[in-house]
Design an enzyme around this catalytic site. Structure first.
Site, PDB file in Angstrom:
ATOM      1  N   ALA A   8      25.735  -5.792  -0.600  1.00  0.00           N
ATOM      2  CA  ALA A   8      26.069  -4.409  -2.400  1.00  0.00           C
ATOM      3  C   ALA A   8      26.654  -3.797  -1.343  1.00  0.00           C
ATOM      4  O   ALA A   8      25.985  -3.089  -0.168  1.00  0.00           O
ATOM      5  CB  ALA A   8      25.035  -5.205  -3.370  1.00  0.00           C
TER       6      ALA A   8
ATOM      7  N   PHE B  83      14.687  18.156   1.618  1.00  0.00           N
ATOM      8  CA  PHE B  83      15.093  18.720   0.262  1.00  0.00           C
ATOM      9  C   PHE B  83      14.570  18.763  -0.941  1.00  0.00           C
ATOM     10  O   PHE B  83      13.459  18.171  -1.207  1.00  0.00           O
ATOM     11  CB  PHE B  83      16.163  17.507  -0.221  1.00  0.00           C
ATOM     12  CG  PHE B  83      17.231  17.124   0.555  1.00  0.00           C
ATOM     13  CD1 PHE B  83      17.768  18.181   0.838  1.00  0.00           C
ATOM     14  CD2 PHE B  83      17.570  15.758   0.468  1.00  0.00           C
ATOM     15  CE1 PHE B  83      19.113  17.495   1.988  1.00  0.00           C
ATOM     16  CE2 PHE B  83      18.649  15.315   2.112  1.00  0.00           C
ATOM     17  CZ  PHE B  83      19.504  16.521   2.054  1.00  0.00           C
TER      18      PHE B  83
ATOM     19  N   PHE C 204      10.925  -1.142  -3.010  1.00  0.00           N
ATOM     20  CA  PHE C 204      10.717   0.818  -2.818  1.00  0.00           C
ATOM     21  C   PHE C 204      11.361   1.489  -1.786  1.00  0.00           C
ATOM     22  O   PHE C 204      12.042   0.855  -1.490  1.00  0.00           O
ATOM     23  CB  PHE C 204       9.227   1.484  -3.194  1.00  0.00           C
ATOM     24  CG  PHE C 204       9.108   0.747  -4.561  1.00  0.00           C
ATOM     25  CD1 PHE C 204       9.142   0.015  -4.615  1.00  0.00           C
ATOM     26  CD2 PHE C 204       8.562   2.175  -4.938  1.00  0.00           C
ATOM     27  CE1 PHE C 204       8.999  -0.266  -6.501  1.00  0.00           C
ATOM     28  CE2 PHE C 204       8.176   2.081  -5.915  1.00  0.00           C
ATOM     29  CZ  PHE C 204       8.890   0.617  -6.838  1.00  0.00           C
ATOM     30  N   ASN C 205      10.913   1.783  -0.892  1.00  0.00           N
ATOM     31  CA  ASN C 205      11.599   2.477   0.708  1.00  0.00           C
ATOM     32  C   ASN C 205      11.163   1.860   1.808  1.00  0.00           C
ATOM     33  O   ASN C 205      11.065   1.937   2.573  1.00  0.00           O
ATOM     34  CB  ASN C 205      11.135   4.144   0.688  1.00  0.00           C
ATOM     35  CG  ASN C 205      11.847   4.896  -0.475  1.00  0.00           C
ATOM     36  OD1 ASN C 205      11.273   5.242  -1.304  1.00  0.00           O
ATOM     37  ND2 ASN C 205      12.639   6.211  -0.163  1.00  0.00           N
TER      38      ASN C 205
ATOM     39  N   LEU D 218      31.535  -6.949   6.643  1.00  0.00           N
ATOM     40  CA  LEU D 218      31.432  -6.106   7.655  1.00  0.00           C
ATOM     41  C   LEU D 218      32.213  -4.867   7.573  1.00  0.00           C
ATOM     42  O   LEU D 218      32.506  -3.941   8.498  1.00  0.00           O
ATOM     43  CB  LEU D 218      31.675  -6.221   8.516  1.00  0.00           C
ATOM     44  CG  LEU D 218      31.760  -7.993   9.776  1.00  0.00           C
ATOM     45  CD1 LEU D 218      32.503  -7.825  10.720  1.00  0.00           C
ATOM     46  CD2 LEU D 218      30.279  -8.034  10.161  1.00  0.00           C
TER      47      LEU D 218
ATOM     48  N   SER E  37      25.929   0.318  -1.703  1.00  0.00           N
ATOM     49  CA  SER E  37      24.131   0.757  -1.950  1.00  0.00           C
ATOM     50  C   SER E  37      24.189   2.546  -1.627  1.00  0.00           C
ATOM     51  O   SER E  37      22.989   2.977  -1.899  1.00  0.00           O
ATOM     52  CB  SER E  37      22.976   0.373  -0.983  1.00  0.00           C
ATOM     53  OG  SER E  37      23.559   0.817   0.502  1.00  0.00           O
TER      54      SER E  37
ATOM     55  N   TYR F  82      24.448   3.490  -9.278  1.00  0.00           N
ATOM     56  CA  TYR F  82      24.025   2.410  -8.287  1.00  0.00           C
ATOM     57  C   TYR F  82      22.372   2.083  -9.248  1.00  0.00           C
ATOM     58  O   TYR F  82      22.923   0.288  -8.971  1.00  0.00           O
ATOM     59  CB  TYR F  82      23.469   3.393  -6.515  1.00  0.00           C
ATOM     60  CG  TYR F  82      22.446   2.309  -5.543  1.00  0.00           C
ATOM     61  CD1 TYR F  82      23.049   0.738  -5.566  1.00  0.00           C
ATOM     62  CD2 TYR F  82      21.272   2.710  -5.362  1.00  0.00           C
ATOM     63  CE1 TYR F  82      22.179  -0.142  -5.214  1.00  0.00           C
ATOM     64  CE2 TYR F  82      20.059   2.175  -5.074  1.00  0.00           C
ATOM     65  CZ  TYR F  82      20.790   0.485  -4.810  1.00  0.00           C
ATOM     66  OH  TYR F  82      19.537  -0.310  -3.534  1.00  0.00           O
TER      67      TYR F  82
ATOM     68  N   LEU G 208      15.355   9.591   4.477  1.00  0.00           N
ATOM     69  CA  LEU G 208      14.885  10.874   5.807  1.00  0.00           C
ATOM     70  C   LEU G 208      14.265   9.899   6.667  1.00  0.00           C
ATOM     71  O   LEU G 208      14.240  10.881   7.893  1.00  0.00           O
ATOM     72  CB  LEU G 208      13.477  10.245   4.775  1.00  0.00           C
ATOM     73  CG  LEU G 208      12.325  11.338   5.495  1.00  0.00           C
ATOM     74  CD1 LEU G 208      12.534  13.279   5.041  1.00  0.00           C
ATOM     75  CD2 LEU G 208      10.971  11.901   4.517  1.00  0.00           C
TER      76      LEU G 208
END
Ligand code: UDP
Length: 329
Positions: free
Chosen positions: A74, A207, A168-169, A33, A76, A140, A189
């Site tokens: 993990a 950006f 991917f995203n 957590l 990230s 990372y 984003l």
């Protein structure tokens, strides 16, 4: 089936836990957590333990039997990984070594691992296939590459089957089930755009608009978290059926620029969203788009949701998230 989901209280892990449970499987979530949320695993068994601590981990899981492990736990954040490399290697790499040790002791053989397109680094081809060189450009990505290698080496010993899924995203939400993305600080984003649209007093910065792309902004391959969930289920079934070691890209195979994402968000919200153009963010390649054909061949998996479906679901979730944050639900 009985499954263990490490990091199951986090954004992607909680969506997979939900899907497994909808399919009638027994899900045990293991999460410290540190960034996951208790509300995200309501109704599921939750074991609170830190993977870095082998003895408590072993004790918490002693005598448990699982048909497979989904490993998400993990750290990230790319920026944080540069500032705290040891923390990333301890959490991600040492934590995974501990998990595998307990898995082998307990006889759990099948592991679906949450990897990332960050293992590739700067692409040298327009579409990135699994055979692309692995040259991560941040800590990372390095830790994820090493975690994949660790799984592969243990697999070579004949003791473990693994599927490393390189996302991917990841974006979108299971908004109907009150699940979605909630990071503090938020760096991604789509949530950043939608927080701005919902009235957050934080400026939205794009950006860089001087990349070599049609509109000058970066292109990414956005994939709905519910499509990811289906691929994870398929990957675990593959391991049960055929075993082996697999690395598979999970993406749409189609790229969208930051400006295109903004437009889709404006469509979801029904009004314009103000933004400023800022400097490039360090370490951002101009274009990252998956060749996702191997996952289609091996898993028979194809993403079913497009960019608009992703941002529509993220917008519904953002409104619920604000209610949660305000303590109104
Ligand atoms: N981005 C942006 N403004 C933000 C957050 C992200 O312009 O507030 C851009 C970022 O530079 C990248 C794309 O949006 O080109 C996706 O970034 P994100 O952090 O969501 O995912 P990443 O591709 O870094 O995993």
């Amino acid at each position: 089936m009985q499954y263990l989901v490490t990091g199951g209280a986090g954004y992607i892990g909680s969506h997979i836990s939900l899907r497994l449970s909808e399919l009638g499987h027994q899900v045990t979530v293991l999460d410290d957590l540190s960034s996951g949320h208790r509300w995200a695993v309501a109704g599921l068994e939750l074991i609170e333990v830190d993977l870095r601590e082998l003895l408590p981990l072993r004790e918490a899981l002693a005598g448990r039997s699982f048909d497979g492990v989904f490993h998400f736990a993990a750290k990230s954040l790319v920026g944080e990984s540069a500032e705290r490399p040891l923390y990333y290697y301890q959490n991600n790499v040492a934590g995974t070594a501990n998990l595998i040790e307990v898995a082998l002791e307990s006889g759990w053989r099948d592991c679906v691992f949450s990897s990332t397109a960050a293992v590739y680094g700067n692409p040298t081809t327009p579409l990135i296939a699994e055979t692309h060189a692995l040259q991560p450009i941040n800590v990372y990505g390095q830790t994820k590459r090493v975690m994949e290698q660790l799984l592969s080496d243990v697999h070579q010993q004949g003791q473990l089957n693994a599927a490393c899924l390189r996302y991917f995203n990841a974006a979108g939400a299971a908004a109907d089930n009150h699940r979605g993305e909630w990071h503090e600080p938020e760096t991604h984003l789509i949530p950043n755009i939608l927080r701005r649209a919902a009235g957050d007093d934080v400026p939205l910065t794009i950006f860089g608009d001087d990349y070599e792309t049609p509109d000058g902004t970066c292109i990414r391959d956005y994939i709905h978290v519910l499509d990811l969930a289906d691929a994870h289920v398929g990957a675990m079934e593959l391991l049960h059926r055929r075993g082996g070691f697999h690395t598979l890209n999970l993406g749409n195979g189609r790229g969208y620029s930051v400006m295109e994402v903004l437009k889709a968000c404006e469509q979801a919200v029904g009004s314009g969203i103000s933004y400023a153009i800022g400097a490039r963010r360090e370490g951002d390649p101009a274009r990252l788009v998956a060749d996702a054909s191997l996952a289609a061949d091996v898993l028979g998996w194809r993403p079913a949701r497009d960019l608009q479906a992703i941002v529509d679901s993220a917008w519904s979730w953002e409104q619920y998230r604000r209610e949660l944050a305000a303590g109104r639900v």
